[in-house]
Design a protein around this motif. Structure first.
Motif, PDB file in Angstrom:
ATOM      1  N   ALA A  80       0.952  -1.055   0.087  1.00 57.13           N
ATOM      2  CA  ALA A  80      -0.032  -0.022  -0.051  1.00 57.13           C
ATOM      3  C   ALA A  80       0.964   1.292  -0.149  1.00 57.13           C
ATOM      4  O   ALA A  80       0.537   2.031  -0.852  1.00 57.13           O
ATOM      5  CB  ALA A  80      -1.034   0.014   1.123  1.00 57.13           C
ATOM      6  N   ILE A  81       1.934   1.282   0.887  1.00 54.78           N
ATOM      7  CA  ILE A  81       2.768   2.531   0.941  1.00 54.78           C
ATOM      8  C   ILE A  81       3.508   2.616  -0.202  1.00 54.78           C
ATOM      9  O   ILE A  81       3.692   3.611  -0.799  1.00 54.78           O
ATOM     10  CB  ILE A  81       3.442   2.419   2.282  1.00 54.78           C
ATOM     11  N   GLY A  82       3.841   1.336  -0.579  1.00 62.51           N
ATOM     12  CA  GLY A  82       4.839   1.440  -1.950  1.00 62.51           C
ATOM     13  C   GLY A  82       4.266   1.950  -3.148  1.00 62.51           C
ATOM     14  O   GLY A  82       4.790   2.706  -3.814  1.00 62.51           O
ATOM     15  N   PHE A  83       2.837   1.426  -3.114  1.00 59.61           N
ATOM     16  CA  PHE A  83       1.909   2.339  -4.187  1.00 59.61           C
ATOM     17  C   PHE A  83       2.037   3.716  -4.189  1.00 59.61           C
ATOM     18  O   PHE A  83       2.370   4.500  -5.160  1.00 59.61           O
ATOM     19  CB  PHE A  83       0.506   1.784  -4.157  1.00 59.61           C
ATOM     20  N   GLY A  84       2.054   4.215  -3.025  1.00 61.45           N
ATOM     21  CA  GLY A  84       1.846   5.779  -2.924  1.00 61.45           C
ATOM     22  C   GLY A  84       3.157   6.353  -3.047  1.00 61.45           C
ATOM     23  O   GLY A  84       3.339   7.131  -3.730  1.00 61.45           O
ATOM     24  N   LEU A  85       4.286   5.686  -2.607  1.00 59.65           N
ATOM     25  CA  LEU A  85       5.707   6.223  -2.760  1.00 59.65           C
ATOM     26  C   LEU A  85       6.305   6.144  -4.129  1.00 59.65           C
ATOM     27  O   LEU A  85       6.966   6.937  -4.590  1.00 59.65           O
ATOM     28  CB  LEU A  85       6.698   5.649  -1.735  1.00 59.65           C
ATOM     29  N   THR A  86       6.066   4.859  -4.976  1.00 59.57           N
ATOM     30  CA  THR A  86       6.593   4.552  -5.879  1.00 59.57           C
ATOM     31  C   THR A  86       5.974   4.496  -7.301  1.00 59.57           C
ATOM     32  O   THR A  86       6.481   4.417  -8.334  1.00 59.57           O
ATOM     33  CB  THR A  86       7.515   3.240  -5.913  1.00 59.57           C
ATOM     34  N   ALA A 110       1.785  14.609  -2.757  1.00 55.08           N
ATOM     35  CA  ALA A 110       2.482  13.409  -2.442  1.00 55.08           C
ATOM     36  C   ALA A 110       2.186  12.860  -1.077  1.00 55.08           C
ATOM     37  O   ALA A 110       2.214  11.558  -0.856  1.00 55.08           O
ATOM     38  CB  ALA A 110       3.812  13.559  -2.802  1.00 55.08           C
ATOM     39  N   GLY A 111       2.334  13.568  -0.090  1.00 50.73           N
ATOM     40  CA  GLY A 111       2.065  13.284   1.432  1.00 50.73           C
ATOM     41  C   GLY A 111       0.663  12.625   1.496  1.00 50.73           C
ATOM     42  O   GLY A 111       0.495  11.567   2.045  1.00 50.73           O
ATOM     43  N   HIS A 112      -0.337  13.164   0.813  1.00 50.67           N
ATOM     44  CA  HIS A 112      -1.548  12.874   0.936  1.00 50.67           C
ATOM     45  C   HIS A 112      -1.800  11.327   0.212  1.00 50.67           C
ATOM     46  O   HIS A 112      -2.610  10.366   0.732  1.00 50.67           O
ATOM     47  CB  HIS A 112      -2.421  13.747   0.184  1.00 50.67           C
ATOM     48  N   PHE A 113      -1.159  11.224  -1.009  1.00 51.83           N
ATOM     49  CA  PHE A 113      -1.129   9.853  -1.665  1.00 51.83           C
ATOM     50  C   PHE A 113      -0.546   8.749  -0.672  1.00 51.83           C
ATOM     51  O   PHE A 113      -1.061   7.576  -0.631  1.00 51.83           O
ATOM     52  CB  PHE A 113      -0.603   9.847  -2.918  1.00 51.83           C
ATOM     53  N   VAL A 114       0.621   9.151   0.073  1.00 49.09           N
ATOM     54  CA  VAL A 114       1.355   8.089   0.861  1.00 49.09           C
ATOM     55  C   VAL A 114       0.279   7.994   2.018  1.00 49.09           C
ATOM     56  O   VAL A 114       0.007   6.741   2.432  1.00 49.09           O
ATOM     57  CB  VAL A 114       2.750   8.836   1.182  1.00 49.09           C
ATOM     58  N   ALA A 115      -0.164   8.787   2.884  1.00 56.20           N
ATOM     59  CA  ALA A 115      -0.768   8.875   3.843  1.00 56.20           C
ATOM     60  C   ALA A 115      -2.192   8.175   3.674  1.00 56.20           C
ATOM     61  O   ALA A 115      -2.746   7.205   4.510  1.00 56.20           O
ATOM     62  CB  ALA A 115      -1.056  10.045   4.570  1.00 56.20           C
ATOM     63  N   GLY A 116      -3.034   8.255   2.616  1.00 54.53           N
ATOM     64  CA  GLY A 116      -4.162   7.702   2.019  1.00 54.53           C
ATOM     65  C   GLY A 116      -3.984   6.310   1.853  1.00 54.53           C
ATOM     66  O   GLY A 116      -4.755   5.380   2.062  1.00 54.53           O
ATOM     67  N   MET A 117      -2.712   6.057   1.260  1.00 52.70           N
ATOM     68  CA  MET A 117      -2.439   4.604   0.907  1.00 52.70           C
ATOM     69  C   MET A 117      -2.143   3.742   2.121  1.00 52.70           C
ATOM     70  O   MET A 117      -2.559   2.539   2.221  1.00 52.70           O
ATOM     71  CB  MET A 117      -1.466   4.275  -0.246  1.00 52.70           C
ATOM     72  N   ALA A 118      -1.526   4.421   3.045  1.00 51.74           N
ATOM     73  CA  ALA A 118      -1.284   3.851   4.612  1.00 51.74           C
ATOM     74  C   ALA A 118      -2.614   3.576   4.978  1.00 51.74           C
ATOM     75  O   ALA A 118      -2.828   2.385   5.675  1.00 51.74           O
ATOM     76  CB  ALA A 118      -0.424   4.563   5.174  1.00 51.74           C
ATOM     77  N   ALA A 119      -3.640   4.330   5.048  1.00 54.04           N
ATOM     78  CA  ALA A 119      -4.838   4.143   5.545  1.00 54.04           C
ATOM     79  C   ALA A 119      -5.730   2.943   4.939  1.00 54.04           C
ATOM     80  O   ALA A 119      -6.211   2.146   5.636  1.00 54.04           O
ATOM     81  CB  ALA A 119      -5.644   5.540   5.650  1.00 54.04           C
ATOM     82  N   ALA A 120      -5.461   2.953   3.680  1.00 59.09           N
ATOM     83  CA  ALA A 120      -6.211   1.900   2.842  1.00 59.09           C
ATOM     84  C   ALA A 120      -5.688   0.793   3.203  1.00 59.09           C
ATOM     85  O   ALA A 120      -6.384  -0.267   3.391  1.00 59.09           O
ATOM     86  CB  ALA A 120      -5.996   2.271   1.171  1.00 59.09           C
ATOM     87  N   GLY A 121      -4.230   0.517   3.118  1.00 60.07           N
ATOM     88  CA  GLY A 121      -3.502  -0.612   3.642  1.00 60.07           C
ATOM     89  C   GLY A 121      -4.158  -1.250   4.986  1.00 60.07           C
ATOM     90  O   GLY A 121      -4.326  -2.168   5.193  1.00 60.07           O
ATOM     91  N   GLY A 122      -4.482  -0.220   5.942  1.00 53.07           N
ATOM     92  CA  GLY A 122      -4.828  -0.609   7.240  1.00 53.07           C
ATOM     93  C   GLY A 122      -5.809  -1.329   7.318  1.00 53.07           C
ATOM     94  O   GLY A 122      -6.150  -2.158   8.133  1.00 53.07           O
ATOM     95  N   VAL A 123      -6.721  -0.819   6.320  1.00 57.18           N
ATOM     96  CA  VAL A 123      -8.240  -1.458   6.363  1.00 57.18           C
ATOM     97  C   VAL A 123      -8.070  -2.686   5.881  1.00 57.18           C
ATOM     98  O   VAL A 123      -8.664  -3.687   6.199  1.00 57.18           O
ATOM     99  CB  VAL A 123      -9.047  -0.542   5.408  1.00 57.18           C
ATOM    100  N   PHE A 124      -7.294  -3.001   4.812  1.00 58.23           N
ATOM    101  CA  PHE A 124      -6.903  -4.310   4.331  1.00 58.23           C
ATOM    102  C   PHE A 124      -6.311  -5.264   5.063  1.00 58.23           C
ATOM    103  O   PHE A 124      -6.817  -6.534   5.468  1.00 58.23           O
ATOM    104  CB  PHE A 124      -5.995  -4.205   2.825  1.00 58.23           C
TER     105      PHE A 124
END
Length: 128
Positions: A80-86, A110-124
């Motif tokens: 999830a975080i990798g999607f946001g970062l890379t 960019a910070g929004h994308f990384v934080a948002g993907m971290a939140a999405a990953g947390g749900v998964f």
């Protein structure tokens, strides 16, 4: 793949955006973009609806990758975080370079994308 989990992950991503572009970075973002007033009327539904649809699409792809690989929870977060970062961050970075946008705006978005993907990953992870 559990579509309810995908929906909830997108909802988490959307909630991060509401905080990110509201209380956390609303004013600097407005200054950097030149957006001075909130959308009105039908613009709100269009902007928010399409934003959620795009975040749903991103979470659908993440959910697909998770379903195909059945990873451990820490790997889900790495994905999830990798999607946001890379993927997401370099994509907007390329656009912002050509549009001559500021580094400040890039870091906010960019910070929004990384934080948002971290939140999405947390749900998964929570529903794995």
């Amino acid at each position: 793949m559990n579509l309810l989990t995908v929906f909830l992950a997108a909802l988490a991503f959307f909630a991060v955006g509401a905080l990110w572009y509201g209380v956390l970075f609303g004013r600097p973002w407005q200054r950097e973009t030149g957006v001075t007033e909130a959308p009105k009327g039908g613009q709100v539904a269009k902007i928010m609806g399409l934003t959620f649809a795009f975040e749903l699409l991103v979470c659908l792809m993440l959910g697909h990758n998770i379903a195909r690989t059945n990873p451990a929870p820490h790997v889900i977060m790495m994905m999830a975080i990798g999607f946001g970062l890379t993927i997401m961050t370099p994509a907007i970075g390329i656009n912002y370079l050509h549009q001559r946008r500021s580094l400040t705006l890039f870091l906010i978005d960019a910070g929004h994308f990384v934080a948002g993907m971290a939140a999405a990953g947390g749900v998964f992870v929570a529903f794995a």
